[in-house]
Design a protein around this motif. Structure first.
Motif, PDB file in Angstrom:
ATOM      1  N   TRP A 107      25.564 -32.314  55.219  1.00 37.80           N
ATOM      2  CA  TRP A 107      26.850 -32.273  54.523  1.00 37.80           C
ATOM      3  C   TRP A 107      26.781 -33.060  53.210  1.00 37.80           C
ATOM      4  CZ3 TRP A 107      30.561 -36.071  53.360  1.00 37.80           C
ATOM      5  CH2 TRP A 107      31.822 -35.581  52.968  1.00 37.80           C
ATOM      6  N   LEU A 108      26.181 -34.243  53.248  1.00 35.11           N
ATOM      7  CA  LEU A 108      26.031 -35.042  52.036  1.00 35.11           C
ATOM      8  C   LEU A 108      25.181 -34.301  51.003  1.00 35.11           C
ATOM      9  CD1 LEU A 108      25.419 -38.596  53.550  1.00 35.11           C
ATOM     10  CD2 LEU A 108      27.417 -37.877  52.215  1.00 35.11           C
ATOM     11  N   ALA A 109      24.157 -33.575  51.474  1.00 35.31           N
ATOM     12  CA  ALA A 109      23.321 -32.814  50.532  1.00 35.31           C
ATOM     13  C   ALA A 109      24.144 -31.758  49.813  1.00 35.31           C
ATOM     14  CB  ALA A 109      22.158 -32.170  51.279  1.00 35.31           C
ATOM     15  N   GLY A 110      25.062 -31.119  50.544  1.00 31.08           N
ATOM     16  CA  GLY A 110      25.940 -30.150  49.895  1.00 31.08           C
ATOM     17  C   GLY A 110      26.795 -30.790  48.815  1.00 31.08           C
ATOM     18  N   LYS A 111      27.309 -31.981  49.109  1.00 31.01           N
ATOM     19  CA  LYS A 111      28.104 -32.702  48.116  1.00 31.01           C
ATOM     20  C   LYS A 111      27.255 -33.084  46.902  1.00 31.01           C
ATOM     21  CE  LYS A 111      31.910 -32.467  50.270  1.00 31.01           C
ATOM     22  NZ  LYS A 111      32.977 -31.604  49.719  1.00 31.01           N
ATOM     23  N   ALA A 112      26.027 -33.488  47.152  1.00 30.33           N
ATOM     24  CA  ALA A 112      25.135 -33.861  46.047  1.00 30.33           C
ATOM     25  C   ALA A 112      24.832 -32.657  45.166  1.00 30.33           C
ATOM     26  CB  ALA A 112      23.843 -34.454  46.610  1.00 30.33           C
ATOM     27  N   GLU A 113      24.563 -31.525  45.770  1.00 32.33           N
ATOM     28  CA  GLU A 113      24.243 -30.326  44.988  1.00 32.33           C
ATOM     29  C   GLU A 113      25.454 -29.858  44.189  1.00 32.33           C
ATOM     30  OE1 GLU A 113      20.613 -28.105  47.282  1.00 32.33           O
ATOM     31  OE2 GLU A 113      22.607 -27.909  48.185  1.00 32.33           O
ATOM     32  N   GLU A 114      26.656 -30.008  44.759  1.00 31.84           N
ATOM     33  CA  GLU A 114      27.864 -29.652  44.002  1.00 31.84           C
ATOM     34  C   GLU A 114      27.973 -30.468  42.719  1.00 31.84           C
ATOM     35  OE1 GLU A 114      31.225 -30.186  46.534  1.00 31.84           O
ATOM     36  OE2 GLU A 114      30.631 -28.609  47.938  1.00 31.84           O
ATOM     37  N   LEU A 115      27.445 -31.692  42.749  1.00 34.61           N
ATOM     38  CA  LEU A 115      27.504 -32.575  41.589  1.00 34.61           C
ATOM     39  C   LEU A 115      26.342 -32.352  40.623  1.00 34.61           C
ATOM     40  CD1 LEU A 115      28.568 -35.848  43.442  1.00 34.61           C
ATOM     41  CD2 LEU A 115      29.974 -34.510  41.842  1.00 34.61           C
ATOM     42  N   GLY A 116      25.380 -31.508  41.012  1.00 27.06           N
ATOM     43  CA  GLY A 116      24.266 -31.205  40.122  1.00 27.06           C
ATOM     44  C   GLY A 116      22.947 -31.867  40.482  1.00 27.06           C
ATOM     45  N   VAL A 117      22.869 -32.494  41.635  1.00 25.40           N
ATOM     46  CA  VAL A 117      21.605 -33.082  42.079  1.00 25.40           C
ATOM     47  C   VAL A 117      20.654 -31.964  42.485  1.00 25.40           C
ATOM     48  CG1 VAL A 117      20.494 -34.572  43.789  1.00 25.40           C
ATOM     49  CG2 VAL A 117      22.753 -35.183  42.871  1.00 25.40           C
ATOM     50  N   GLU A 118      19.409 -32.045  42.058  1.00 25.36           N
ATOM     51  CA  GLU A 118      18.394 -31.071  42.459  1.00 25.36           C
ATOM     52  C   GLU A 118      17.669 -31.601  43.685  1.00 25.36           C
ATOM     53  OE1 GLU A 118      15.888 -29.536  39.305  1.00 25.36           O
ATOM     54  OE2 GLU A 118      17.376 -30.141  37.801  1.00 25.36           O
ATOM     55  N   ILE A 119      17.664 -30.824  44.761  1.00 25.46           N
ATOM     56  CA  ILE A 119      17.046 -31.235  46.020  1.00 25.46           C
ATOM     57  C   ILE A 119      15.897 -30.288  46.328  1.00 25.46           C
ATOM     58  CG2 ILE A 119      17.409 -31.602  48.482  1.00 25.46           C
ATOM     59  CD1 ILE A 119      20.323 -32.214  47.904  1.00 25.46           C
ATOM     60  N   PHE A 120      14.727 -30.869  46.593  1.00 22.19           N
ATOM     61  CA  PHE A 120      13.536 -30.079  46.883  1.00 22.19           C
ATOM     62  C   PHE A 120      13.039 -30.387  48.291  1.00 22.19           C
ATOM     63  CE2 PHE A 120      13.209 -30.869  42.182  1.00 22.19           C
ATOM     64  CZ  PHE A 120      13.550 -29.585  41.790  1.00 22.19           C
ATOM     65  N   PRO A 121      13.522 -29.669  49.319  1.00 19.97           N
ATOM     66  CA  PRO A 121      12.989 -29.860  50.670  1.00 19.97           C
ATOM     67  C   PRO A 121      11.632 -29.186  50.806  1.00 19.97           C
ATOM     68  CG  PRO A 121      14.653 -28.131  50.675  1.00 19.97           C
ATOM     69  CD  PRO A 121      14.626 -28.689  49.278  1.00 19.97           C
ATOM     70  N   GLY A 122      10.827 -29.701  51.731  1.00 21.23           N
ATOM     71  CA  GLY A 122       9.506 -29.130  51.948  1.00 21.23           C
ATOM     72  C   GLY A 122       8.460 -29.609  50.965  1.00 21.23           C
ATOM     73  N   PHE A 123       8.789 -30.629  50.172  1.00 23.79           N
ATOM     74  CA  PHE A 123       7.842 -31.197  49.213  1.00 23.79           C
ATOM     75  C   PHE A 123       7.659 -32.677  49.533  1.00 23.79           C
ATOM     76  CE2 PHE A 123       9.246 -27.417  47.064  1.00 23.79           C
ATOM     77  CZ  PHE A 123       8.101 -26.954  46.420  1.00 23.79           C
ATOM     78  N   ALA A 124       6.473 -33.037  49.984  1.00 22.19           N
ATOM     79  CA  ALA A 124       6.191 -34.412  50.380  1.00 22.19           C
ATOM     80  C   ALA A 124       5.645 -35.200  49.208  1.00 22.19           C
ATOM     81  CB  ALA A 124       5.181 -34.427  51.532  1.00 22.19           C
TER      82      ALA A 124
END
Length: 550
Positions: free
Chosen positions: A124-141
């Motif tokens: 849920w927090l990730a959704g809020k972050a993306e709404e604000l323009g944060v770029e999230i890259f899952p699957g990248f270590a």
């Protein structure tokens, strides 16, 4: 390294847990408030946000209230189940005694807290972050820390993809990506691999006690409807941990489920102790079994937990970067809570970094972050409980709990001890195998207690088989010449996923077999190995457990 592409950001955050997400959201909030812009990205080694998140969890909403005040009415899954009952049981082998609330400080009562899936909260927090323009890259270590010529942190590089176990490049090989930042936040959780490196390079632990840890093992169960009481929270001490630091938890959460588990302090002495089997024994206690009978286990996982407290918090800022959340170790052990302090630390680091970037600074030390933490409710809360874990480790479960309780009450009244107890590294605690008796554990019944391999199956753990083993050995001979010879190869038992196995002993040629595909990324081996010969490094991005709602 010349063939790697790079991307530039103002802030790069390693880890998509509560601390990293809170930091990213706060950065974007500040930019919006000041009509400015700031570029933020989060790297998450799990296949998705929440895939590697595991906690009880009972969450104190204080940080959520500060970060997103409307969270209760905005679809946050954590709002579904407020805590309605709080129980603390002392277990003997067949009985229990409940501790009256009168004997415990008010902050232990879970008033106003919520219970649910921390993984779902992070989604849920990730959704809020993306709404604000944060770029999230899952699957990248994030596999490597990058440095400027002056020694400050430049950013991180993700691991190469498509590398075979022998080091050759497979047809789908892709080199890692460099992410450069003005400031890099390390939010990897307990015992992060890159956090270890920056702690060493910048000597961040020079003036603090060594961090100590517990191994938390958790299961989710669907239980009989008539036994389910939404919001009931139960913590236990005592049996089966008669000499060790630790305890159990059982939380009645949404949808007729209970989250339950056992935390075993990794400072235990007996090399024959088997934390996973202690967990299975705990479930067979009559008071626990009564709740589970007629139910069905649906998930399993494990994760190391910081237990060092305030005296083990390292220096938090260094040139170009900062430690936030469990990378720094802000867990309140008696409360079994760390999400709220993790989030707050991320918010404070974000505020200092935003100010620094706005002033045109880059790559220096965020000098305001540590004082901000020291002046916050994080420090106030952790100072009250700083002697609880070491008291139990020093005096044992009974006298130590009494001592810890008195000290917490005195600290609450501001008349406690003016100093903090010291810690000893978990890797130094084991006695030789000939000094203690082996422990006989009962076979699992397949109804309440289970074996490790069937448990790992429920964690949805998966790694690409043909890749370099991420559980590396500094010396390949040590597991046999030292660990097996002196300690009966404790890695066979302390791993909650059956990764380490001694084979060939029956024919006189023992060797350590590493079943890396089973690894649930708990980091216990990196912590407890008595020779510190095991070094956990990130596998290919996206590997590991895939927890649906842990």
């Amino acid at each position: 390294m010349h063939d790697r592409e790079s991307m530039e950001y103002d802030v790069v955050i390693v880890g998509g847990g509560p601390a990293g997400l809170a930091a990213a959201i706060r950065l974007k909030q500040l930019a919006s408030e000041r009509s400015s812009d700031i570029s933020v990205c989060i790297l998450e080694k799990g296949s998705e946000i929440g895939a590697h998140i595991l906690s009880g969890a009972v969450v104190d909403p204080i940080a959520l209230d500060e970060l997103l005040p409307d969270w209760r009415d905005d679809g946050c899954p954590m709002a579904e189940v407020p805590v309605t009952e709080n129980h603390h049981w002392f277990l003997s082998k067949n009985g229990k005694v409940g501790m009256p609330h009168l004997f415990t400080p008010g902050f232990m009562h879970n008033k106003g807290a919520y219970t649910g899936s921390l993984g779902n909260l992070c989604r849920w927090l990730a959704g809020k972050a993306e709404e604000l323009g944060v770029e999230i890259f899952p699957g990248f270590a994030a596999a490597e820390v990058l440095f400027h010529e002056n020694g400050s942190v430049k950013g991180v590089a993700t691991g190469d993809m498509g590398v075979a176990r022998d080091g050759t490049h497979k047809p789908d090989y892709q080199p890692g990506m460099e992410l450069h930042a003005k400031y890099t936040f390390f939010a990897e959780g307990a015992r992060g691999s890159l956090t270890k490196e920056v702690k060493r390079i910048f000597d961040l632990e020079a003036k603090c006690e060594p961090q100590v840890y517990g191994l938390g093992m958790k299961e989710l169960w669907d239980i009989a409807p008539e036994k389910h009481v939404p919001g009931r929270v139960i913590h236990t001490q005592g049996w089966p941990l008669t000499e060790e630091v630790g305890g159990g938890f059982l939380y009645h959460q949404a949808n007729g489920q209970v989250a339950l588990g056992l935390v075993v302090g990794l400072g235990y002495k007996n090399p024959h102790l088997y934390p996973f089997e202690e967990f299975q024994r705990w479930k067979q206690h009559p008071a626990i079994r009564e709740i589970l009978e007629g139910g069905r286990r649906i998930s399993y996982g494990a994760r190391a937990i910081n237990e060092g407290g305030w005296q083990s918090v390292p220096k938090l800022a260094f040139p170009g970067g900062a430690l936030i959340g469990c990378s720094a170790g802000f867990v309140n052990v008696p409360r079994i809570k760390g999400s709220h302090t993790a989030m707050k630390s991320g918010m404070l680091a974000a505020e200092d970094a935003f100010a620094a970037i706005g002033a045109g600074r880059t790559g220096d030390v965020l000098e305001g972050y540590q004082p901000a933490v020291n002046d916050s409710w994080i420090a106030k809360e952790l100072k009250i409980v700083r002697n609880a874990e070491p008291a139990i480790a020093k005096f044992g479960p009974v006298m130590g709990t009494i001592w810890a309780g008195v000290d917490m009450w005195m600290n609450t009244l501001k008349i406690g001890l003016p100093y903090a107890f010291k810690h000893h590294r978990d890797s130094k605690s084991l006695w030789r195998k000939d000094m203690v008796q082996p422990i006989a554990y009962p076979k699992p019944d397949g109804k309440i207690s289970f074996d490790r391999l069937s448990s790992v199956f429920l964690s949805n753990t998966n790694h690409e088989e043909d890749q370099p083993i991420h559980l590396t050995l500094k010396d390949g001979d040590v597991p046999i010449t030292v660990n097996l010879a002196l300690y009966d190869a404790p890695e066979q038992r302390y791993c909650p996923a059956g990764v380490y196995e001694i084979v060939g002993a029956d024919v006189g040629t023992p060797r350590l077999q590493i079943n890396a595909q089973n690894c649930v990324h708990c980091k216990t081996c990196d912590i407890k190995d008595p020779t510190q010969n095991i070094n956990w490094v990130v596998p290919e991005g996206g590997g590991g457990p895939n927890y649906p709602n842990m």
